[in-house]
Design a protein around this motif. Structure first.
Motif, mmCIF file in Angstrom:
data_model
loop_
_atom_site.group_PDB
_atom_site.id
_atom_site.type_symbol
_atom_site.label_atom_id
_atom_site.label_comp_id
_atom_site.label_asym_id
_atom_site.label_seq_id
_atom_site.Cartn_x
_atom_site.Cartn_y
_atom_site.Cartn_z
ATOM 1 N N UNK A 208 104.500 8.652 -0.496
ATOM 2 C CA UNK A 208 104.825 8.515 0.918
ATOM 3 C C UNK A 208 106.121 9.256 1.242
ATOM 4 N N UNK A 209 107.141 9.108 0.400
ATOM 5 C CA UNK A 209 108.416 9.795 0.642
ATOM 6 C C UNK A 209 108.224 11.301 0.717
ATOM 7 N N UNK A 210 107.382 11.829 -0.147
ATOM 8 C CA UNK A 210 107.179 13.274 -0.207
ATOM 9 C C UNK A 210 106.243 13.793 0.886
ATOM 10 N N UNK A 211 105.585 12.892 1.611
ATOM 11 C CA UNK A 211 104.706 13.336 2.700
ATOM 12 C C UNK A 211 105.489 13.989 3.832
ATOM 13 N N UNK A 212 106.807 13.840 3.820
ATOM 14 C CA UNK A 212 107.622 14.480 4.854
ATOM 15 C C UNK A 212 107.509 16.001 4.813
ATOM 16 N N UNK A 213 106.978 16.570 3.720
ATOM 17 C CA UNK A 213 106.810 18.023 3.657
ATOM 18 C C UNK A 213 105.909 18.535 4.783
ATOM 19 N N UNK A 214 105.094 17.666 5.358
ATOM 20 C CA UNK A 214 104.171 18.131 6.391
ATOM 21 C C UNK A 214 104.921 18.623 7.627
ATOM 22 N N UNK A 215 106.096 18.053 7.927
ATOM 23 C CA UNK A 215 106.830 18.527 9.098
ATOM 24 C C UNK A 215 107.327 19.940 8.871
ATOM 25 N N UNK A 216 107.651 20.287 7.616
ATOM 26 C CA UNK A 216 108.039 21.657 7.308
ATOM 27 C C UNK A 216 106.858 22.595 7.533
ATOM 28 N N UNK A 217 105.659 22.144 7.166
ATOM 29 C CA UNK A 217 104.462 22.955 7.410
ATOM 30 C C UNK A 217 104.198 23.092 8.896
ATOM 31 N N UNK A 218 104.399 22.008 9.651
ATOM 32 C CA UNK A 218 104.249 22.083 11.107
ATOM 33 C C UNK A 218 105.110 23.199 11.682
#
Length: 458
Positions: free
Chosen positions: A340-350
């Motif tokens: 869950x903590x690492x799911x923040x990478x999606x905002x970088x992809x956004x």
């Protein structure tokens, strides 16, 4: 059909054509996604008239960004949720380097894209995400105090009267509250240390009954397991007023999370793989421990609630590199917490795809309305790509049709450019090759957002 859905909330019927053309232009392989080049590729036979139409539509059109973004999420979220429920709400900001001082919100401030203080605009956003995809659902420009208090500049660029100075934290919290009111499917709120280190924001999320995984600084102080502040002094009748505040003394002091991490035994650290990348598995070494934060608890009558401290210490590094606080339940699995903590990478992809594929950073106007209208339409175009992604095989060919000619007329030259130059603003960071959080620039014709192979959810 997708654009028709947007037309239903955009107001006057005469906005339907420029809406369709603008969204189309954002998806076509032109060098820049500003108004003039998009006019040339969407209406090559009447470029001047199209330029004026699109310019008025995005810069002056009195349609609602909130209504369009609401419609986008209603159309796109079902496609995202087919791969699994929404797992996270991600708050962050993105910066746009700018020259000059006339564009709305431009100030000398930290620019993440450049990694330093520089002239730029900064916008705060909220995205909803699962392991399959993510979608921005709120987006607003940050105004510094100098901008917010300058009546002349505000009037010149059309900042609405109701917009006053707010910190990025306050903007993000407003976006989260609005998402709760709108009934969006809830997820764990993810944020980096720029937001997560603010205890008032974390407390507000708890009040809203939202869990979080928040990045924090290594200097954050906590109470290690088995330690804590002293209870309030016992009241002795006749000796002043009773106190209810917790106490500290020389033997009862909190510890920095970095020092706590360095004191953990070797058995506290575990190698965990959190995602399968395109070439290698993404893994690192993590430790976690239950703690209580210590922020100004000497002004409180009871301790802060217990929560997780998650620490990343990659093998070979001299010290830990990242720290998170999380209000997720005590019984959550170790690997799940890391995931869950690492799911923040999606905002970088956004941000990467919004800039590379739909030209989020290509807007060249100066006004408040145009800045937000352009971003809203970029998000709408991005939402369309998300909703269509599953119809294209992950192994699909990445290149454009062989021999396909440019959609620009052969004699087209952007205003103010040299004959040999194909872009009207060569200094506006076309390729961003030096930006650490973005991958190398792809050819505009590849539309990599459609063909990228994404990791499957665990």
């Amino acid at each position: 059909a997708y654009v028709d859905g947007l037309v239903s909330v955009i107001g006057h019927a005469d906005r339907a054509r420029p809406l369709r053309d603008y969204c189309t232009g954002l998806l076509l392989p032109c060098e820049r996604k500003s108004v003039e080049p998009m006019a040339a590729v969407t209406a090559p036979e009447r470029t001047a008239a199209q330029h004026q139409s699109l310019l008025h539509f995005v810069g002056e059109g009195r349609w609602s960004d909130e209504k369009v973004l609401s419609k986008v999420r209603k159309m796109v979220l079902p496609a995202i949720e087919r791969a699994g429920p929404i797992e996270a709400w991600i708050i962050d900001d993105t910066a746009f380097p700018k020259k000059g001082t006339h564009s709305v919100g431009v100030a000398r401030q930290y620019c993440g894209q450049l990694g330093k203080q520089d002239n730029c605009q900064v916008a705060v956003s909220l995205s909803v995400a699962n392991h399959h995809a993510s979608l921005p659902v709120a987006y607003r420009l940050y105004l510094s105090e100098a901008w917010a208090s300058d009546a002349a500049r505000r009037k010149k660029v059309g900042v609405p009267d109701q917009i006053g100075f707010q910190t990025k934290i306050e903007i993000a919290l407003d976006q989260i509250r609005a998402a709760c009111t709108a009934g969006l499917p809830r997820g764990v709120v993810l944020m980096d240390a720029g937001y997560g280190n603010h205890s008032d924001l974390r407390t507000a999320l708890t009040t809203l009954e939202l869990s979080y995984v928040a990045g924090i600084l290594s200097s954050t102080t906590v109470w290690a397991p088995g330690t804590g502040p002293l209870p309030p002094k016992s009241y002795v009748p006749g000796r002043g007023r009773p106190t209810k505040q917790l106490r500290r003394d020389a033997q009862h002091q909190p510890i920095k999370v970095k020092d706590l991490a360095l004191s953990l035994p070797a058995k506290a650290w575990r190698p965990i793989t959190w995602r399968e990348g395109s070439n290698v598995s993404l893994k690192s070494r993590f430790g976690r421990v239950r703690i209580c934060i210590a922020r100004r608890d000497f002004n409180r009558s009871e301790r802060w609630p217990e929560e997780w401290l998650l620490i990343e210490w990659p093998k070979g590094e001299k010290e830990p590199t990242k720290y998170w606080l999380s209000s997720l339940p005590p019984d959550i699995g170790f690997a799940r917490l890391v995931d869950i903590a690492k799911l923040r990478w999606r905002i970088e992809r956004d941000y990467q795809e919004l800039k590379q594929e739909t030209g989020l950073d290509h807007f060249e106007g100066r006004g408040w309305r145009g800045f937000h209208h352009h971003a809203t339409l970029c998000i709408a175009a991005y939402g369309f790509l998300i909703s269509e992604r599953e119809t294209i095989p992950p192994s699909g060919h990445r290149s454009s049709t062989p021999g396909k000619k440019s959609l620009l007329p052969e004699n087209y030259r952007p205003r103010g450019s040299a004959v040999q130059d194909r872009t009207s603003h060569p200094k506006l960071d076309r390729n961003d090759a030096t930006i650490p959080e973005r991958c190398a620039h792809q050819s505009p014709a590849t539309m990599s957002v459609l063909y990228c192979s994404y990791p499957k959810p665990h």
